[in-house]
Motif scaffolding. Structure first.
Motif, PDB file in Angstrom:
ATOM      1  N   PHE A   1       0.833  -1.205   0.000  1.00 42.57           N
ATOM      2  CA  PHE A   1       0.000   0.000   0.000  1.00 42.57           C
ATOM      3  C   PHE A   1       0.865   1.252   0.000  1.00 42.57           C
ATOM      4  CE2 PHE A   1      -2.537  -3.374   1.817  1.00 42.57           C
ATOM      5  CZ  PHE A   1      -3.806  -3.174   1.296  1.00 42.57           C
ATOM      6  N   THR A   2       1.880   1.288   0.840  1.00 43.11           N
ATOM      7  CA  THR A   2       2.663   2.511   1.021  1.00 43.11           C
ATOM      8  C   THR A   2       3.593   2.798  -0.153  1.00 43.11           C
ATOM      9  OG1 THR A   2       4.388   1.316   2.252  1.00 43.11           O
ATOM     10  CG2 THR A   2       2.585   2.289   3.523  1.00 43.11           C
ATOM     11  N   LYS A   3       4.054   1.751  -0.852  1.00 44.88           N
ATOM     12  CA  LYS A   3       5.000   1.944  -1.958  1.00 44.88           C
ATOM     13  C   LYS A   3       4.388   1.639  -3.325  1.00 44.88           C
ATOM     14  CE  LYS A   3       8.674   2.991   0.522  1.00 44.88           C
ATOM     15  NZ  LYS A   3       9.325   4.314   0.436  1.00 44.88           N
ATOM     16  N   LYS A   4       3.082   1.445  -3.346  1.00 35.77           N
ATOM     17  CA  LYS A   4       2.411   1.045  -4.584  1.00 35.77           C
ATOM     18  C   LYS A   4       2.684   1.993  -5.740  1.00 35.77           C
ATOM     19  CE  LYS A   4      -2.196  -0.036  -6.414  1.00 35.77           C
ATOM     20  NZ  LYS A   4      -3.643  -0.158  -6.083  1.00 35.77           N
ATOM     21  N   ASN A   5       2.678   3.283  -5.473  1.00 35.99           N
ATOM     22  CA  ASN A   5       2.876   4.280  -6.530  1.00 35.99           C
ATOM     23  C   ASN A   5       4.198   5.026  -6.390  1.00 35.99           C
ATOM     24  OD1 ASN A   5       0.254   3.838  -7.735  1.00 35.99           O
ATOM     25  ND2 ASN A   5      -0.615   4.878  -5.955  1.00 35.99           N
ATOM     26  N   ASP A   6       5.126   4.444  -5.640  1.00 39.33           N
ATOM     27  CA  ASP A   6       6.437   5.058  -5.448  1.00 39.33           C
ATOM     28  C   ASP A   6       7.360   4.622  -6.586  1.00 39.33           C
ATOM     29  OD1 ASP A   6       8.944   5.926  -4.635  1.00 39.33           O
ATOM     30  OD2 ASP A   6       8.608   5.453  -2.524  1.00 39.33           O
ATOM     31  N   MET A   7       7.352   5.385  -7.669  1.00 39.85           N
ATOM     32  CA  MET A   7       8.106   4.998  -8.858  1.00 39.85           C
ATOM     33  C   MET A   7       9.606   5.009  -8.600  1.00 39.85           C
ATOM     34  SD  MET A   7       5.736   4.097 -10.685  1.00 39.85           S
ATOM     35  CE  MET A   7       6.838   3.542 -11.975  1.00 39.85           C
ATOM     36  N   GLY A   8      10.066   5.886  -7.707  1.00 41.45           N
ATOM     37  CA  GLY A   8      11.483   5.906  -7.372  1.00 41.45           C
ATOM     38  C   GLY A   8      11.912   4.591  -6.740  1.00 41.45           C
ATOM     39  N   PHE A   9      11.114   4.092  -5.791  1.00 43.20           N
ATOM     40  CA  PHE A   9      11.407   2.820  -5.127  1.00 43.20           C
ATOM     41  C   PHE A   9      11.393   1.683  -6.149  1.00 43.20           C
ATOM     42  CE2 PHE A   9      10.086  -1.102  -3.064  1.00 43.20           C
ATOM     43  CZ  PHE A   9      10.922  -1.161  -1.954  1.00 43.20           C
ATOM     44  N   ILE A  10      10.388   1.679  -7.011  1.00 39.87           N
ATOM     45  CA  ILE A  10      10.234   0.609  -7.994  1.00 39.87           C
ATOM     46  C   ILE A  10      11.370   0.629  -9.010  1.00 39.87           C
ATOM     47  CG2 ILE A  10       8.770  -0.197  -9.887  1.00 39.87           C
ATOM     48  CD1 ILE A  10       6.351   0.739  -8.179  1.00 39.87           C
ATOM     49  N   GLU A  11      11.720   1.796  -9.512  1.00 36.40           N
ATOM     50  CA  GLU A  11      12.802   1.905 -10.501  1.00 36.40           C
ATOM     51  C   GLU A  11      14.149   1.520  -9.904  1.00 36.40           C
ATOM     52  OE1 GLU A  11      12.504   5.891 -11.893  1.00 36.40           O
ATOM     53  OE2 GLU A  11      10.627   5.530 -12.996  1.00 36.40           O
ATOM     54  N   ASN A  12      14.392   1.922  -8.660  1.00 35.90           N
ATOM     55  CA  ASN A  12      15.654   1.573  -8.004  1.00 35.90           C
ATOM     56  C   ASN A  12      15.771   0.077  -7.774  1.00 35.90           C
ATOM     57  OD1 ASN A  12      16.615   4.212  -7.887  1.00 35.90           O
ATOM     58  ND2 ASN A  12      15.717   4.598  -5.863  1.00 35.90           N
ATOM     59  N   LEU A  13      14.646  -0.576  -7.434  1.00 32.81           N
ATOM     60  CA  LEU A  13      14.671  -2.014  -7.221  1.00 32.81           C
ATOM     61  C   LEU A  13      14.944  -2.743  -8.530  1.00 32.81           C
ATOM     62  CD1 LEU A  13      14.429  -4.511  -5.537  1.00 32.81           C
ATOM     63  CD2 LEU A  13      11.936  -4.287  -5.585  1.00 32.81           C
ATOM     64  N   LYS A  14      14.354  -2.277  -9.617  1.00 34.34           N
ATOM     65  CA  LYS A  14      14.625  -2.893 -10.918  1.00 34.34           C
ATOM     66  C   LYS A  14      16.100  -2.774 -11.279  1.00 34.34           C
ATOM     67  CE  LYS A  14      10.264  -2.852 -13.459  1.00 34.34           C
ATOM     68  NZ  LYS A  14       9.574  -2.414 -14.697  1.00 34.34           N
ATOM     69  N   LYS A  15      16.673  -1.617 -11.006  1.00 36.63           N
ATOM     70  CA  LYS A  15      18.097  -1.416 -11.280  1.00 36.63           C
ATOM     71  C   LYS A  15      18.953  -2.340 -10.420  1.00 36.63           C
ATOM     72  CE  LYS A  15      17.797   3.429 -12.753  1.00 36.63           C
ATOM     73  NZ  LYS A  15      18.157   4.832 -12.413  1.00 36.63           N
ATOM     74  N   GLU A  16      18.585  -2.483  -9.144  1.00 38.62           N
ATOM     75  CA  GLU A  16      19.335  -3.348  -8.240  1.00 38.62           C
ATOM     76  C   GLU A  16      19.344  -4.791  -8.735  1.00 38.62           C
ATOM     77  OE1 GLU A  16      19.166  -4.873  -3.578  1.00 38.62           O
ATOM     78  OE2 GLU A  16      18.045  -3.085  -4.184  1.00 38.62           O
ATOM     79  N   LEU A  17      18.243  -5.219  -9.321  1.00 39.85           N
ATOM     80  CA  LEU A  17      18.127  -6.592  -9.828  1.00 39.85           C
ATOM     81  C   LEU A  17      18.641  -6.729 -11.258  1.00 39.85           C
ATOM     82  CD1 LEU A  17      14.582  -7.376  -8.403  1.00 39.85           C
ATOM     83  CD2 LEU A  17      16.739  -8.379  -7.632  1.00 39.85           C
ATOM     84  N   GLY A  18      19.007  -5.597 -11.867  1.00 41.57           N
ATOM     85  CA  GLY A  18      19.529  -5.628 -13.232  1.00 41.57           C
ATOM     86  C   GLY A  18      18.475  -5.821 -14.296  1.00 41.57           C
TER      87      GLY A  18
END
Length: 379
Positions: A169-186
């Protein structure tokens, strides 16, 4: 035993998690973070196995090692034990201690007493859960399932929601969090993510790959990447002969098993593929498509038994071969109405405030000030 001679320390908390890969997974971390804010006076003990030596647990005031005298001593003195597992010290809970059960996942298959309440091995394991005081649940629906599974000795307070899912719920629309996680996973930015996370099967720490990776790559790699995560990220992918297979190419197939929190992976996932896993419940909170790959339904349901009529219970597409799997990914049906009804019926307590709800129970005066008796009720 001598440990019973020592008084309970009201500000000691043991986070007993030997199940996740990092020692503070599942619902443990959000609970610890919130408890640290509200009760900075509390002393946090985290647990590890001798082989792990999880010195990186940043929230720990002290890390105690399983089966040592220090471990037994602390677990016998701590006011609060918080765990997705059973109670430590062979289930020996003292009057005045409070056992908070977060559960690793909500049940789909029958386990322990729900599977066979006369089985001595199951009864011994369920004993570790019988003194639960507070438990987390996703809706009223799950309360009798948990009671049937573990045979709680006394009434249990069931709090609303599971803390590990608050982030959905809290990070559902947090594009910064989502984009950073994608980068971390490559993961590439221009591809959609398919997450495959099945439940465990009886092959120790091995997970048989149930499809031809080259076929999936050929059919899907123009639009998708595949993120693979075996049960709790602990199982090694193998072929039908139980031989290790090299499937990760970081072009189509990526390894999601080493990342500690699966709920974070749900945020970057566009389509989830699972089977009889509790991931079905948690991922449903996102409202995103999921497909149930039930290629072994007959044998699995015979061996493990399920809590309900599985083929009719879940509204999501169920497929039994890789061609149907690919077709469902490419042509996902419109099931939004059925999906909404499903969530409203079975996930009504998931509102993003599970940690807050649990804190209200942990810190309320009747719990905090208890010394010899805990007032149990059914919440």
């Amino acid at each position: 035993m001598f440990e019973w001679l020592f008084k309970i320390e009201d500000n000691w908390v043991v986070f007993f998690d030997l199940f996740s890969k990092n020692g503070n997974g599942d619902s443990i971390r959000p609970i610890a973070e919130e408890l640290r804010k509200q009760r900075p006076d509390m002393k946090f003990f985290f647990c590890d196995k001798r082989k792990k030596r999880l010195s990186h647990i940043d929230m720990a005031d002290e890390i105690i090692t399983e089966k040592t005298l220090r471990f037994k001593y602390v677990c016998s003195k701590a006011k609060y034990i918080i765990s997705p597992m059973g109670f430590p010290n062979k289930g020996k809970k003292r009057n005045g201690q409070i056992f908070i059960q977060t559960f690793h996942g909500s049940p789909v298959k029958r386990c322990y007493l729900a599977r066979d309440n006369q089985n001595r091995k199951y009864k011994k394991f369920a004993k570790l859960y019988r003194n639960t005081d507070i438990a987390c649940a996703q809706s009223e629906f799950f309360k009798p399932l948990w009671i049937e599974t573990y045979g709680f000795e006394n009434p249990v307070i069931f709090t609303h929601g599971v803390p590990r899912n608050d982030i959905l719920f809290t990070k559902k629309n947090d594009m910064g969090f989502i984009e950073n996680l994608k980068k971390e996973l490559g993961l590439p930015e221009n591809k959609k993510v398919i997450l495959y996370c099945p439940t465990w099967r009886r092959y120790d720490y091995k997970a048989i790959l149930p499809f031809d990776m080259e076929y999936l790559k050929k059919e899907l790699s123009d639009k998708y990447v595949l993120l693979m995560r075996s049960h709790v990220g602990k199982h090694e992918w193998v072929n039908s002969k139980l031989e290790p297979v090299d499937i990760f190419d970081n072009k189509f197939c990526y390894n999601g098993g080493d990342y500690p929190e699966i709920t974070h992976l749900y945020l970057i996932t566009d389509i989830m593929i699972s089977d009889y896993s509790s991931a079905i419940w948690d991922f449903s909170i996102t409202g995103k498509p999921q497909i149930l790959y039930t290629y072994d339904y007959e044998s699995f349901s015979t061996e493990f038994k399920l809590h309900f009529n599985y083929p009719e219970f879940f509204p999501f597409p169920q497929v039994k071969d890789q061609k149907a799997l690919v077709d469902s990914i490419k042509n996902y049906p419109d099931i939004q109405s059925a999906y909404n009804d499903f969530c409203e019926k079975y996930l009504t307590w998931e509102t993003g405030k599970a940690t807050e709800n649990l804190m209200n129970e942990i810190l309320k005066s009747q719990v905090k000030n208890a010394s010899s008796n805990f007032s149990r009720r059914d919440g």
